[in-house]
Structure formats: C-alpha cells, structure tokens
Write an enzyme that holds these catalytic residues in place. Structure first.
Site, PDB file in Angstrom:
ATOM      1  N   ASP A 210     -11.440  37.516  28.983  1.00 41.57           N
ATOM      2  CA  ASP A 210     -10.928  36.241  29.469  1.00 41.57           C
ATOM      3  C   ASP A 210     -10.517  35.348  28.298  1.00 41.57           C
ATOM      4  O   ASP A 210     -11.328  35.063  27.418  1.00 41.57           O
ATOM      5  CB  ASP A 210     -12.043  35.573  30.292  1.00 41.57           C
ATOM      6  CG  ASP A 210     -11.561  34.300  30.928  1.00 41.57           C
ATOM      7  OD1 ASP A 210     -10.468  34.331  31.503  1.00 41.57           O
ATOM      8  OD2 ASP A 210     -12.261  33.288  30.836  1.00 41.57           O
TER       9      ASP A 210
ATOM     10  N   THR B 169      -5.338  32.144  31.566  1.00 38.34           N
ATOM     11  CA  THR B 169      -5.741  31.445  30.348  1.00 38.34           C
ATOM     12  C   THR B 169      -5.247  32.157  29.089  1.00 38.34           C
ATOM     13  O   THR B 169      -5.085  31.515  28.057  1.00 38.34           O
ATOM     14  CB  THR B 169      -7.271  31.324  30.279  1.00 38.34           C
ATOM     15  OG1 THR B 169      -7.831  32.592  30.566  1.00 38.34           O
ATOM     16  CG2 THR B 169      -7.773  30.325  31.293  1.00 38.34           C
ATOM     17  N   THR B 170      -5.031  33.461  29.184  1.00 45.07           N
ATOM     18  CA  THR B 170      -4.462  34.172  28.034  1.00 45.07           C
ATOM     19  C   THR B 170      -2.963  33.913  28.003  1.00 45.07           C
ATOM     20  O   THR B 170      -2.400  33.600  26.945  1.00 45.07           O
ATOM     21  CB  THR B 170      -4.726  35.686  28.158  1.00 45.07           C
ATOM     22  OG1 THR B 170      -6.057  35.887  28.594  1.00 45.07           O
ATOM     23  CG2 THR B 170      -4.522  36.391  26.854  1.00 45.07           C
TER      24      THR B 170
ATOM     25  N   ASP C  84     -12.904  33.739  38.156  1.00 44.64           N
ATOM     26  CA  ASP C  84     -11.439  33.759  38.096  1.00 44.64           C
ATOM     27  C   ASP C  84     -10.854  34.096  39.462  1.00 44.64           C
ATOM     28  O   ASP C  84      -9.889  33.478  39.901  1.00 44.64           O
ATOM     29  CB  ASP C  84     -10.956  34.789  37.071  1.00 44.64           C
ATOM     30  CG  ASP C  84     -10.894  34.211  35.670  1.00 44.64           C
ATOM     31  OD1 ASP C  84     -11.559  33.186  35.449  1.00 44.64           O
ATOM     32  OD2 ASP C  84     -10.192  34.777  34.815  1.00 44.64           O
TER      33      ASP C  84
HETATM   34  P1  ADP Z   1      -4.824  35.829  31.948  1.00 49.64           P
HETATM   35  O1  ADP Z   1      -6.060  35.397  31.243  1.00 49.64           O
HETATM   36  O2  ADP Z   1      -3.619  35.116  31.452  1.00 49.64           O
HETATM   37  O3  ADP Z   1      -4.933  35.827  33.424  1.00 49.64           O
HETATM   38  P2  ADP Z   1      -4.829  38.667  32.157  1.00 49.64           P
HETATM   39  O4  ADP Z   1      -5.401  39.574  31.147  1.00 49.64           O
HETATM   40  O5  ADP Z   1      -5.547  38.466  33.439  1.00 49.64           O
HETATM   41  O6  ADP Z   1      -4.584  37.301  31.449  1.00 49.64           O
HETATM   42  O7  ADP Z   1      -3.366  39.189  32.456  1.00 49.64           O
HETATM   43  C1  ADP Z   1      -2.536  38.557  33.358  1.00 49.64           C
HETATM   44  C2  ADP Z   1      -1.164  39.201  33.355  1.00 49.64           C
HETATM   45  O8  ADP Z   1      -1.257  40.564  33.736  1.00 49.64           O
HETATM   46  C3  ADP Z   1      -0.277  38.516  34.377  1.00 49.64           C
HETATM   47  O9  ADP Z   1       0.985  38.308  33.804  1.00 49.64           O
HETATM   48  C4  ADP Z   1      -0.220  39.510  35.509  1.00 49.64           C
HETATM   49  O10 ADP Z   1       0.989  39.420  36.202  1.00 49.64           O
HETATM   50  C5  ADP Z   1      -0.339  40.826  34.788  1.00 49.64           C
HETATM   51  N1  ADP Z   1      -0.870  41.885  35.638  1.00 49.64           N
HETATM   52  C6  ADP Z   1      -2.039  41.910  36.292  1.00 49.64           C
HETATM   53  N2  ADP Z   1      -2.187  43.065  36.983  1.00 49.64           N
HETATM   54  C7  ADP Z   1      -1.082  43.798  36.737  1.00 49.64           C
HETATM   55  C8  ADP Z   1      -0.625  45.103  37.141  1.00 49.64           C
HETATM   56  N3  ADP Z   1      -1.346  45.872  37.936  1.00 49.64           N
HETATM   57  N4  ADP Z   1       0.561  45.520  36.679  1.00 49.64           N
HETATM   58  C9  ADP Z   1       1.282  44.742  35.867  1.00 49.64           C
HETATM   59  N5  ADP Z   1       0.917  43.532  35.452  1.00 49.64           N
HETATM   60  C10 ADP Z   1      -0.248  43.049  35.869  1.00 49.64           C
HETATM   61 MG    MG Z   2      -6.172  36.910  34.672  1.00 50.48          MG
END
Ligand code: ADP
Ligand code: MG
Length: 534
Positions: free
Chosen positions: A67, A100-101, A401
């Site tokens: 996270d 948040t990332t 989350d």
């Molecule tokens: P954050 O802390 O920003 O939420 P994450 O590590 O949760 O970071 O990543 C979020 C990103 O990953 C988003 O842009 C989301 O659309 C993308 N994402 C999540 N699941 C998938 C998936 N199965 N295939 C492609 N992209 C994904």
């Molecule tokens: Mg996320």
C-alpha cells in the site's frame, strides 16, 4: 584623550548575492528531484503484479505491504518537498482510500514534465495555471467515460472491491474479503439516502491465529477478551446486557490514607464490610435483570475485584471486563444499550437484549460473541484472523482499502475501467483537446497528457511487458475509439478491461488527478526554502 570607538563593521553583501537569479530555479529543481525520488521509490509496487516492500522500523518491527500510503508513512523522508508527496498520498488515503500509489506516481510524472517545460523557458506560474485547467478538463473526460452503478448491483460492487484487493499481498483471499467488504458497507448504509459511510461503524477486530480464510463477518459484536470464568456462565441465551462504567471493587479515597487495624475483630469487620458492599452492588445488578455484564476498563483502580467476580459468578452473571473507553460508543450503538455511570441508574431500560452471548474457542484463543441483537444499530463487526502478525496487519489494511472503495461508490455511484484505461483515454482525449487551444496552454496540455501514460507504462513494466510497445498500442486503440482497452496483466496483452472485471470507482481516479495536480502546482510555486533556527 581621544578614545577610539569601535564601529561594528557591517557585512557588505557581495554583488553575487544580489544577482543570484539562479537560486529560485535551483531550489525548484532540487525540490522536483527530491519529490521525484519518492515517486520512483514506490513505482514498482503499482498494480496486481507490483512488488511488495518490507519495512523495518527502528525497533526492529517488520511490516510487509504493498500500500503506497503505508510505505510512504513509514519512510523517513527529510526533504520538505519530498514530504509533500508523502502528504499527498495521505490525502488520497483520506479522500478515496485507494489509489495511494497511483497518485504519487502521477505527481512524479507531472513533476518531470514540469521540469522539462521549465528548461524550455516556461514560467512556473504559466505551467501551474495550465495544470489547473488540465486537471479540471481531465475530470470532465473521466466523468464522461463513467458507468453509473446502483448499490443494489452487488456484482459490480464485488468487481471493484476485487480490483482493489488484486494488487495486495493477501490477494489470494480476495474471494472472501471482497464479499465481506461489500456486505459490511451495505449493511450499514441506506442506499436511498446515504451519501457517505462512517467507517467507524465497521469494527475490524484482529485476532492472531488461524488463517485469513477463517475471518468472518459477525452479525452482532465480538469482544477479543474471554469471559471471566470464576465458575460463572460463559454462555447465556436470552441475554440482558448491561454496560457499566463504575467499578465493583472496594472504594479508594482521593488522598493517600492509611487505616491502622490493631485487633483481629476490627479486621474481620473491615472484610465483612467489604463483602457486604460488593454483594450489595452485585445484587442490585441481578435485581435489574442483567445476566451479561460488560465492564469498562478503569485506570484508577480495579474495575472489578476478584471477590466481585466470584459473587457475580454465583449469581449466574456472565462478565466481560476491560471494555476500552473508545469502544463504548460502538458497543452501545450495536447492542442498543446505554452506558451506566452509577449503580443508582442501573435500570432495565439501560440494558440491551440479544439471543445469545457465548464464549467461543477458536485456534487457541477465546473470545466472546454476542449475536441475535434486538433493535440493533447500524454497525458491523469483522473478525479478522491471520497466522502471523504481518499477514494480519496487511489483511487489515487491504480490507480497509476495499471498504473505502465501496464507500467511494456510495459517495459517487460511478465506475470506470481500470488497468490504465482511464489514463490512456485521458491522454488521447486531452491531446485532441490541446489542438483547440493556442499558445502556451496548448503546449503544456500536450506535455501533461503524455505524462499520464505513466500509469499504463508502469503497470506493463511491473507485469514484465515492454512499456513502450504496450503504451503505443494502447494509445493506438484508444485513438480508434476503444475507450475500455487496458493493460491485461494476466494475459500480458491489451484487451477490453471491462471483460476482465477490472473496474474501479470514478472517485479514486478523479481525486488522484486533482490532488496530484494540486501538489505539483504548489511545488512549482516554491522558489525558496527558509530554515528557521529555534
Ligand atoms: P494504488 O495504491 O494506487 O491503488 P495498486 O497497487 O492498488 O495501487 O494498483 C492500482 C492500479 O492497478 C490501478 O490503476 C488499477 O486499475 C490497476 N489494476 C488493478 N487490478 C488490475 C488488473 N487485474 N489488471 C490490470 N490492472 C489492474
Ligand atoms: Mg489499490
């Protein structure tokens, strides 16, 4: 006699100090470099194929997480501009709870673009104004591609909770955590009128032991304490539950005092007196009809003495002690009872009723569960289990989350595709829009539109794909009108991401764009750092 008066010599500023026109540019550049370093540090954790970080604090405690907000919160960031990015991620956490990332990576990309624009001779104020315009336009485009969702559409809610959980350390448990998050939020909101969710009404209780799969949503309440045996009951049907804030133990005076007892008869009298005093309290509690007694923790003296526990057990009253002060509100709301601060006010009206209060043993630990509450308030408890501390903590953060994602959907009932599709779409649409602009704005718009492609590029990179070919293909397909084309990290290709069920709340993306633009604008406007010496 003439005395020489020493005149303090003023330091004459050298010419270069007056002429230091380079300084603001240097400060700005150093700020940008420092802030970008933060963004680069968490790049690799974006997306379902992102890496996790192991964080060790000064006490040797280890946290494993994916996270963004948690990683940055624990990082020791010294540079003031870099701290702004840490705060940016906290702001996104408060506003949307997810993304948040992404928000920090977006800010990093916008900063890099700003740096390039600055070297081309753009004035920071112009860039900042353009960015404001850009963010507003981006939100418009995002809203135009949103898919409205109804809170009764459980499948869509599940998909978005799943997307959020996909990228977590505990993603293999998303099959049970996602429905749990959806059910928990739906249970406490009124879909017709609520526009926000108070997550305080969802209590997550972490208990070490068993595995995440054994976590459960409890319709009622769970106390991590065990009941106070002493031969008393630990299971009570048709429970009448009282919550007291006074102590059942010998009173203490406010001042230090000493009671001197000289003979045995007096000693006996004191003991008898104490017994009588406590017996009187327990009898009154029993007389009010209470059979399950919850006792608030006291810091002044024992909330309940051993003698009191013994007497309560004899009267067949089940006791749970050490209820924390801050939990009182939640407990009352859930059980429909009122906290009682003095014995005189302990009446049947203050008590809550439930079908069953019982002590449960699971995985080597005991806890008390109260179910079948009559007139329950709108609250939910989630009992989270985990085989070790790191997993348990991360499961808690991930569940938080997922809950936030559903909360976003209550606030704004729209979904958009994920997997870099919104950013790619924004990039194409805003580049097109830039053609309608003139002057500096047009140039900045083009540059920032390109910067947004950082999200699909990093998603691809983290999934082991080529970022350049992925982004160019994505750009191509969006230009042809495929608004939902995104990076399919599982298959390693570009496909319609809605078919892959990767959906996320609109609010997460709009708030990421707005907040990151705001942060970059304030970094651009800084031209000096002043250190105050205390
Ligand atoms: P954050 O802390 O920003 O939420 P994450 O590590 O949760 O970071 O990543 C979020 C990103 O990953 C988003 O842009 C989301 O659309 C993308 N994402 C999540 N699941 C998938 C998936 N199965 N295939 C492609 N992209 C994904
Ligand atoms: Mg996320």
């Amino acid at each position: 006699m003439s005395a020489k008066v020493a005149v303090p010599r003023m330091k004459v500023p050298s010419k270069s100090e007056f002429k230091d026109k380079e300084k603001p540019a240097q400060i700005r550049s150093s700020n940008i470099v420092a802030a970008k370093a933060v963004s680069d540090a968490i790049k690799t954790s974006l997306g379902p194929r992102g890496m996790d970080k192991m964080i060790q604090d000064s006490k040797g405690e280890v946290t494993i997480t994916n996270d963004g907000a948690t990683i940055l919160k624990q990082m020791k960031v010294l540079h003031p501009a870099a701290k702004m990015l840490v705060e940016l991620s906290q702001a996104q956490d408060a506003e949307a709870g997810d993304g948040t990332t992404s928000v920090v990576i977006l800010a990093g990309a916008m900063l890099e673009t700003s740096q390039q624009l600055l070297t081309k001779g753009f004035h920071p104020s112009n860039i900042s104004d353009s960015l404001l315009h850009f963010a507003a336009k981006a939100v418009e485009v995002l809203e135009s591609m949103a898919i409205p969702v109804d809170l009764s559409d459980r499948a869509s809610l599940l998909k978005s909770a799943n997307t959020s959980l996909n990228s977590k350390v505990v993603h293999e448990h998303s099959g049970m955590l996602a429905p749990m998050a959806v059910d928990a939020v739906l249970k406490i909101v009124d879909p017709n009128q609520d526009t926000n969710v108070d997550l305080h009404d969802i209590r997550i209780i972490k208990k070490l032991g068993e595995t995440v799969e054994d976590s459960q949503l409890v319709d009622g309440i769970v106390f991590t304490q065990k009941s106070q045996g002493h031969g008393g009951p630990n299971r009570m049907e048709k429970a009448k539950i009282g919550l007291i804030q006074f102590c059942i133990s010998p009173p203490k005076t406010d001042m230090d005092n000493t009671v001197l007892i000289r003979d045995y008869a007096a000693m006996d009298r004191v003991l008898r007196e104490e017994r009588q005093y406590i017996l009187n309290i327990t009898k009154k509690i029993k007389a009010a009809g209470c059979n399950v007694l919850l006792i608030q923790k006291s810091i002044l003296r024992d909330a309940v003495s051993d003698l009191a526990l013994h007497l309560l057990a004899k009267q067949k009253i089940m006791v749970v002690k050490d209820i924390e002060r801050e939990d009182i509100e939640f407990v009352c709301k859930t059980l429909g009872c009122r906290p009682v601060a003095s014995l005189d006010h302990f009446t049947p009206e203050c008590m809550g009723s439930a079908e069953l209060a019982e002590e449960i043993q699971a995985g080597g630990s005991k806890f008390v569960k109260i179910t079948g509450v009559q007139n329950p308030g709108r609250t939910v408890s989630i009992l989270l289990r985990g085989s070790n501390k790191q997993v348990l903590e991360e499961a808690d953060r991930s569940l938080h989350d997922a809950l936030c994602v559903i909360r976003c959907l209550v606030k704004k009932r729209c979904l958009i595709p994920g997997g870099g599709a919104p950013e790619a779409e924004l990039s194409v649409k805003l580049t097109q829009y830039a053609h309608t602009l003139t002057g500096m704005d047009a140039y900045c718009f083009r540059a920032f539109a390109e910067a947004l492609e950082v999200i699909p590029a990093i998603l691809a990179e983290n999934a082991g794909l080529s970022p350049i070919s992925t982004v160019t293909e994505l750009r191509n397909r969006h230009a042809r009108g495929e608004t939902t084309a995104g990076v399919n990290v599982r298959k390693g290709s570009i496909s319609n991401i809605v078919d892959e069920n990767v959906l996320q709340p609109l609010l997460v993306s709009t708030s990421a764009i707005t907040l990151s633009a705001e942060c970059v604008r304030s970094i651009l406007k800084i031209d000096d750092i002043v250190n105050v010496i205390r």
